[in-house]
Design a protein around this motif. Sequence first.
Motif, PDB file in Angstrom:
ATOM      1  N   ASP A 138       0.844  -1.193   0.000  1.00 37.82           N
ATOM      2  CA  ASP A 138       0.000   0.000   0.000  1.00 37.82           C
ATOM      3  C   ASP A 138       0.884   1.249   0.000  1.00 37.82           C
ATOM      4  OD1 ASP A 138      -2.089  -1.799   0.261  1.00 37.82           O
ATOM      5  OD2 ASP A 138      -2.121  -1.652   2.443  1.00 37.82           O
TER       6      ASP A 138
ATOM      7  N   TYR B  38      -8.650   1.818  -1.032  1.00 39.17           N
ATOM      8  CA  TYR B  38      -7.751   2.008   0.105  1.00 39.17           C
ATOM      9  C   TYR B  38      -7.369   0.672   0.750  1.00 39.17           C
ATOM     10  CZ  TYR B  38      -9.153   6.908  -0.307  1.00 39.17           C
ATOM     11  OH  TYR B  38      -9.386   8.176  -0.777  1.00 39.17           O
ATOM     12  N   ALA B  39      -6.441   0.759   1.695  1.00 37.55           N
ATOM     13  CA  ALA B  39      -5.937  -0.446   2.357  1.00 37.55           C
ATOM     14  C   ALA B  39      -7.024  -1.211   3.102  1.00 37.55           C
ATOM     15  CB  ALA B  39      -4.792  -0.082   3.312  1.00 37.55           C
ATOM     16  N   ASP B  40      -8.066  -0.499   3.554  1.00 35.66           N
ATOM     17  CA  ASP B  40      -9.154  -1.171   4.267  1.00 35.66           C
ATOM     18  C   ASP B  40     -10.234  -1.684   3.308  1.00 35.66           C
ATOM     19  OD1 ASP B  40     -10.302   1.155   3.406  1.00 35.66           O
ATOM     20  OD2 ASP B  40     -10.959   1.845   5.379  1.00 35.66           O
TER      21      ASP B  40
ATOM     22  N   PRO C 270      -6.687   9.607   3.118  1.00 35.09           N
ATOM     23  CA  PRO C 270      -6.699   9.398   4.565  1.00 35.09           C
ATOM     24  C   PRO C 270      -6.053   8.084   4.971  1.00 35.09           C
ATOM     25  CG  PRO C 270      -8.850   8.935   3.630  1.00 35.09           C
ATOM     26  CD  PRO C 270      -8.018   9.499   2.522  1.00 35.09           C
ATOM     27  N   ARG C 271      -5.975   7.178   4.018  1.00 35.19           N
ATOM     28  CA  ARG C 271      -5.352   5.871   4.242  1.00 35.19           C
ATOM     29  C   ARG C 271      -4.484   5.539   3.038  1.00 35.19           C
ATOM     30  NH1 ARG C 271     -10.319   6.135   5.614  1.00 35.19           N
ATOM     31  NH2 ARG C 271     -11.119   5.431   3.593  1.00 35.19           N
ATOM     32  N   ALA C 272      -3.600   4.586   3.213  1.00 31.33           N
ATOM     33  CA  ALA C 272      -2.757   4.157   2.100  1.00 31.33           C
ATOM     34  C   ALA C 272      -3.625   3.543   1.004  1.00 31.33           C
ATOM     35  CB  ALA C 272      -1.720   3.151   2.583  1.00 31.33           C
TER      36      ALA C 272
ATOM     37  N   THR D 270       1.040   5.860  -0.158  1.00 28.87           N
ATOM     38  CA  THR D 270       0.448   7.210  -0.185  1.00 28.87           C
ATOM     39  C   THR D 270       1.289   8.133  -1.065  1.00 28.87           C
ATOM     40  OG1 THR D 270       1.698   7.789   1.810  1.00 28.87           O
ATOM     41  CG2 THR D 270      -0.570   6.990   2.119  1.00 28.87           C
TER      42      THR D 270
END
Length: 386
Positions: free
Chosen positions: A243, A281-283, A317-319, A245
Amino acid sequence: MDAFFASVEQMDNPELRGKPVAVGGTSDRSVVSAASYEVRRYGVHSAMSVVKARKLCPEIILVPGRMGRYKEVSHLVMDALREFSPTVEQASVDEAYLDGTGLERLFGPVDEIGRRIKARVKEATGLTCSVGAAPVRFLAKIASDMDKPDGMFIVRHEEVAEFLQTLPVGKIPGVGAKLLEVLKRLGVRTCGDILLKPGEYWEERLGKYGAALYDRARGIDPTPVTPCEAAKSCSAENTFREDTTDRALLRKWLLAQSERVGEDLRRHGYKGRTVTLKVKYADFSQITRSRSLEARTDNTAVIFETACGLLEQVKLPRAVRLIGVGVSNFGARPRQVTLFEEAPRRQEATSELDKAVDRVRRRFGGQAVTRVELLGFKKKPTNSAD
């Protein structure tokens, strides 16, 4: 087709035959694209993570996908089908609908037609397929999955009501997980359960989906088989090994993807007005952002610059796990003439450059020409999709 990608790999490599083969990446972040019937016995299926697949079947053999090869075999399949009917609609790389109206006069009853189709596809490709036949389109789709692999299942006119009575409602194409959960709360498990209420009941609760669902439960489907449906979009996306950014890295990926999309559009003669950016995103949450242009384009630079403009407006906000770009809205729209013609002239010039690069790459390979921005850029994602 039966386990199409995996079956092609087993056909091309005899050492894989009879073994638990899956097509997909080898890293822990990859997913299974296709699973042979040998590995399905362990519970492995497409879209499953490689980590889970390895737990279910430690002996699994993972093979990288070769979409070019699958498309090549797919063309042979579709050509074989068109020997039986001119009305063939390709639904995906390994699936098609064929309108069999009147074919009995040429090939005999429906079961004989099915056997002939299976034999011709096997002769053309070396692979097996499963055939479903029914009076309407969605039932034929369901029937094709009833006797896999290498099977044939026929739902005749007089059998439709009985077949649907006990058919799980989740078998109806288009009934996804969310709708299935709603139906379960309403006490619906089978198509027969839907018919316990009038059509008005379902339309009040589910709107147009309710009306269509009620029709399907009665075996009604007016959807025709439409040959040669035009493509609606063209896209490319990549999942990263790690991941990130790093916006500079994301822009490089967008450039590489814009090249792939632009080349594909030019090769097939399409131009689109809408450029779409996809970020996962990563999630595993994801967003899409789109922008419509004044004129349709197949220009790599325009696609890339538009995608970068969309990326600039996206917060991270996240990777990021995945990024992709696509072009759609191929319908014609008159270009608005403005006082500023510099951009159109520039686009025309760069389009000629794109076409020249396309010709060089087709003749000498994809690495024959590289953009300065991508020199030294190693494209090693875990998964790609076009």
